[in-house]
Scaffold this active site. Structure first.
Site, PDB file in Angstrom:
ATOM      1  N   ASP A 229      12.536  27.190   9.459  1.00 11.75           N
ATOM      2  CA  ASP A 229      13.878  26.996  10.022  1.00 11.75           C
ATOM      3  C   ASP A 229      14.954  27.074   8.946  1.00 11.75           C
ATOM      4  O   ASP A 229      14.690  26.896   7.756  1.00 11.75           O
ATOM      5  CB  ASP A 229      13.954  25.641  10.747  1.00 11.75           C
ATOM      6  CG  ASP A 229      13.697  24.464   9.817  1.00 11.75           C
ATOM      7  OD1 ASP A 229      12.786  24.565   8.954  1.00 11.75           O
ATOM      8  OD2 ASP A 229      14.398  23.444   9.931  1.00 11.75           O
TER       9      ASP A 229
ATOM     10  N   GLU B  86      12.093  21.557   8.988  1.00 15.64           N
ATOM     11  CA  GLU B  86      12.388  20.800   7.763  1.00 15.64           C
ATOM     12  C   GLU B  86      13.837  20.332   7.724  1.00 15.64           C
ATOM     13  O   GLU B  86      14.137  19.214   7.307  1.00 15.64           O
ATOM     14  CB  GLU B  86      12.108  21.667   6.522  1.00 15.64           C
ATOM     15  CG  GLU B  86      12.122  20.898   5.196  1.00 15.64           C
ATOM     16  CD  GLU B  86      13.481  20.801   4.525  1.00 15.64           C
ATOM     17  OE1 GLU B  86      13.618  20.010   3.591  1.00 15.64           O
ATOM     18  OE2 GLU B  86      14.434  21.497   4.952  1.00 15.64           O
TER      19      GLU B  86
HETATM   20 ZN   LIG Z   1      14.603  24.046   2.449  1.00 17.02          ZN
END
Ligand SMILES: [Zn+2]
Length: 495
Positions: A125, A192
């Site tokens: 992401d 993340e």
């Molecule tokens: Zn990162």
């Protein structure tokens, strides 16, 4: 008379000379001499093609969003498809597992599968491109434009280059029929940027259930930087070997309100303000020891003055403290930081509010804990009658510190020097959070490092406009990962 004076003078000189000698000897013992690293021939790779592969992933708009319902899952499907197309050998030889949504796990079985495996991490992401700065991008954020040897777009640094770099390395090794001895696992999280709770956290638990202990783990983190450490001119590869913890506290003043025409001596706002000032002026005590490994790791690349000062703290502690505290970045390394981030109270200019509050964010250095910081804050505010409570959902302790003396680190250090030449390699405390924290219990060797020499301006483009990486930098990342896979995947770590 003159004789006595001469004897005293000679005595002073001898003492002074001995002191200088002691300082120098201790300085030499502190950093030692950097041992020569054997040169190796770097693997050759097709840099243009690798850059194309990276650009293809940039065009997949895998945006994270705290509102999970708003995540465009099709973009993640598109990314997975792109990877399948661009890395055919990898997809033929490695076992792919799509875990809990769009997390990706690849298993590359080693010839010695009973040995502890190696883990390569990254995240799929990216953060959105701020609409207000869209016109400041030289090339649109999801264009994946490759112009004059530069790949542009969101994720080129954070952190699709890490993800594609590892895959490119595996594909390259498979082309050469390379067979690792230890099993290699790739784990690429889906979230993340919003905390990793549905990504690496779940994958780490998944590995734990299988009883896996990794011999070594690498995730995004530090990079090779020049001019970021005050007084150090040489490029330094900063390898994160621990990360800070996270704690937000709400501080609340509750009492009588009323009309502003007859205020009491101390209002709720005044009480809260006093509390905040007290927290700011009495930060959690610093520990110089936290920064010593970084300077020790730099060896003789660190300026002599610093080495001498660190080697002789009994004499120079005050001087060093002043130097370090002058820089917020350096100061954050040696202590748990205190940062008031939210303040709330009052609705009307002639009304005394009966309740006002603030949120103070602490980043915990190793050695301090959530409990010890709360205790310290309560102690500081003891006479102000303020309520202290944990705010936010995700307080977390500082991670354990991975060794810089382990064979895993030694191999990492050697690979960095062999691929990037004459750089110092130094451990450092990650000031922000990464997914690697979820692996604290799964390996004693968790390192956070992006293998590239970050240029000035590039670092500021992360989570900002104009994020980019040069084709050459990316090629270096691929070479590094090829090299590290070969080094770490050997069954025996004794050279
Ligand atoms: Zn990162």
């Amino acid at each position: 008379m003159l004789d006595t004076l001469l004897i005293v003078l000679a005595g002073v000189l001898v003492v002074f000379g001995l002191l200088i000698l002691l300082l120098i000897l201790r300085t030499r013992a502190f950093s030692g001499k950097t041992p020569a690293i054997p040169q190796v021939e770097l693997p050759s790779i097709d840099a243009e093609r690798a850059a194309e592969h990276l650009a293809n992933t940039i065009r997949c708009e895998t945006l994270s969003n705290p509102d999970v319902a708003k995540i465009n899952l099709a973009a993640f499907d598109q990314l997975h498809q792109t990877l399948e197309t661009d890395f055919p050998l990898l997809h033929r030889h490695l076992r792919k597992e799509v875990y809990e949504g769009h997390n990706l796990i690849y298993h590359w079985e080693g010839s010695e599968p009973e040995m502890a495996p190696i883990l390569f991490m990254a995240h799929q992401d990216v953060v959105p491109a701020d609409p207000s700065s869209l016109d400041r991008w030289t090339h649109p954020p999801f264009s994946g434009a490759i112009v004059d040897g530069v790949v542009w777009g969101r994720g080129t640094l954070d952190c699709k280059s890490q993800l594609v770099g590892v895959m490119e390395a595996v594909e390259n090794l498979l082309q050469q029929d390379y067979q690792p001895e230890r099993t290699i696992i790739l784990a690429f999280g889906q979230d993340e940027e919003i905390g990793g709770l549905r990504g690496q956290k779940l994958m780490a638990e998944h590995f734990q259930q299988q009883g896996i202990q990794f011999a070594a783990v690498i995730d995004e983190g530090g990079a090779i930087l020049t001019g970021q450490i005050p007084g150090v001119a040489a490029p330094v590869a900063l390898v994160g070997n621990c990360e800070k913890g996270y704690l937000s506290l709400q501080i609340k003043a509750v009492g009588s309100g009323g009309h502003s025409s007859m205020p009491p001596k101390v209002t709720q706002i005044g009480r809260l303000a006093r509390g905040i000032v007290r927290l700011e002026t009495n930060p959690v005590p610093a520990e110089m020891e936290r920064i010593i490994p970084m300077f020790k790791g730099m060896g003789d690349k660190a300026p002599f003055l610093y080495r001498m000062a660190f080697a002789n703290l009994w004499l120079f502690k005050g001087f060093l403290m002043k130097k370090i505290e002058a820089s917020p970045k350096m100061s954050a390394i040696i202590r748990t930081t205190t940062a008031p981030t939210i303040i709330n109270g009052g609705v009307k200019d002639n009304v005394l509010p009966s309740e006002v509050s603030a949120v103070v964010n602490f980043r915990l250095a190793s050695g301090d804990s959530i409990a010890s910081v709360i205790e310290y804050v309560k102690f500081l505010l003891r006479d102000l009658d303020l309520e202290v409570s944990v705010a936010g959902d995700h307080p977390g302790e500082a991670s354990p510190v991975s060794s810089m003396k382990s064979p895993a680190f030694h191999r990492l250090d050697t690979c960095i020097k062999q691929v990037f030449g004459d750089v110092a390699v130094a451990p450092f405390i990650m000031l922000g959070a990464t997914d690697a924290r979820y692996y604290a219990g799964l390996s004693e060797n968790v390192y956070r490092f992006a293998p590239l020499h970050m240029q000035e301006g590039q670092m500021d483009s992360v989570h900002n406009f104009n994020e980019h990486i040069t084709v050459e930098q990316f090629a270096g990342m691929v070479q590094f990962f090829i090299h590290l896979i070969q080094s770490w995947s050997r069954a025996s770590w004794v050279d």
